[in-house]
Design an enzyme around this catalytic site. Structure first.
Site, PDB file in Angstrom:
ATOM      1  CE  LYS A 214      -4.304  -2.002   1.497  1.00 49.42           C
ATOM      2  NZ  LYS A 214      -5.409  -2.041   2.481  1.00 49.42           N
TER       3      LYS A 214
ATOM      4  NE  ARG B 171      -7.165  -9.254   0.253  1.00 47.16           N
ATOM      5  CZ  ARG B 171      -6.912  -8.357  -0.692  1.00 47.16           C
ATOM      6  NH1 ARG B 171      -6.086  -7.345  -0.427  1.00 47.16           N
ATOM      7  NH2 ARG B 171      -7.464  -8.452  -1.886  1.00 47.16           N
TER       8      ARG B 171
END
Length: 338
Positions: free
Chosen positions: A279, A314
């Protein structure tokens, strides 16, 4: 006045006699941070935590989609989209997707999360039929070829219904089951485990100046309310994962506040899933403008979360994450973990 209780989590092999095990897993605590809105936090002994809260903090978590929550689990990301922020277009055909799923399983993925709608900041909504066409054939191919649990990453009941028919085992909703009112009842009827995530706004608007009164407690209250709503629909707490939604309507400071105190979410009595892989904040803090260069930063954050008892991470970079977890567990325990 509402009190919130965050266990001060440790993994040291030497633990005091008054320590209690966190969620039946690999970590323990003997003290808790008691938090109130607008007040001074204080540290109290675990024995002083209200019985119901302490029970939720310590109660062993049930297996979810066949995955044991007593050890860290790796969820491999399989985006079958043309526009996901990190790997859009790389796996958007069934043969490419199946090959990547096989590679992730060989690398140590415990579950594969299939998504057909990009939720990157600014992404537009995808029509249900398009999302089904992207995901259902891939799920069917994985189910026929690999003995691995499969998650469908969707906000929509129609997509989930087709995914389950194709072989999906879990529904992962980034909208926290607030987008489609038919999704939670479908999961309850099918007896499916779910993951409920917090997001402020939708993908098109979520990064436009996100604000909170207190990001940690606001996210906790949202998830607490959603877990209660899912239970009322017929989904037991034992089949619910929670995800604080790093990067979904959060600034860098918001993300870091949540990560530093992510142990608070154990008080919900559900396993925690964390998705931080590649991210933007990892690129910002780790000097990695390109998503493909963010594996090291992603692994670092995953290890910090697992040290706080997070049960599922994840990730895009399965091999790197599984390798790092194996070494982390061996180093913490002073022995090789079976």
């Amino acid at each position: 006045m509402t009190h919130y209780y965050r266990p001060l989590i440790q993994t040291d092999p030497c633990r005091p006699a008054d320590a209690v095990t966190l969620a039946g897993g690999w970590a323990w605590f003997s003290q808790v941070e008691q938090i109130t809105r607008g007040g001074e936090a204080q540290v109290i002994p675990a024995a002083e935590v209200p019985a119901q809260v302490l029970s939720r903090l310590t109660e062993p978590r049930a297996d979810v989609a066949g995955l044991q929550m007593t050890r860290p689990q790796v969820m491999g990301i399989l985006n079958v989209t043309p526009d996901s922020f990190s790997d859009g277009g790389a796996h958007d055909a069934p043969d490419l997707a199946l090959a990547h799923a096989r590679d992730m399983v060989l690398a140590g993925a415990d579950i594969i999360d299939v998504g057909g709608e990009s939720t990157r900041p600014g992404a537009a909504e995808v029509a249900v039929d398009v999302e089904i066409a992207r995901t259902a054939p891939v799920i069917a191919a994985i189910r026929a070829a690999l003995p691995v649990p499969i998650s469908i990453d969707t906000r929509k009941a129609g997509v989930a219904r087709a995914a389950v028919a194709a072989g999906a085992d879990l529904v992962n909703d980034v909208a926290g089951f607030t987008f489609d009112p038919d999704l939670a009842p479908l999961c309850a009827k099918q007896g499916l485990p779910v993951c409920v995530m917090h997001a402020q706004g939708d993908p098109q608007t979520m990064q436009m100046d996100p604000r909170y009164d207190d990001v940690l407690l606001d996210v906790y209250d949202f998830l607490e309310a959603r877990v209660a709503a899912l239970e009322a629909t017929g989904i037991p707490r034992s089949r619910i994962l929670t995800d604080p939604g790093i990067g979904f309507g959060k600034s860098v400071d918001h993300n870091l506040t949540l990560l530093a105190r992510i142990g608070l979410f154990h008080a919900l009595g559900c396993p925690i899933l964390l998705g931080v892989s590649r991210k933007k904040f990892i690129g910002t803090l780790g000097n990695a403008p390109e998503p493909r260069d963010r594996a090291a930063g992603s692994v670092a954050v995953a290890l910090a979360a697992v040290a706080q008892g997070v049960q599922v991470v994840r990730v895009h970079d399965v091999f790197e994450t599984r390798s790092a977890l194996s070494l982390w567990q061996a180093a913490v325990r002073g022995q090789v973990t079976p």
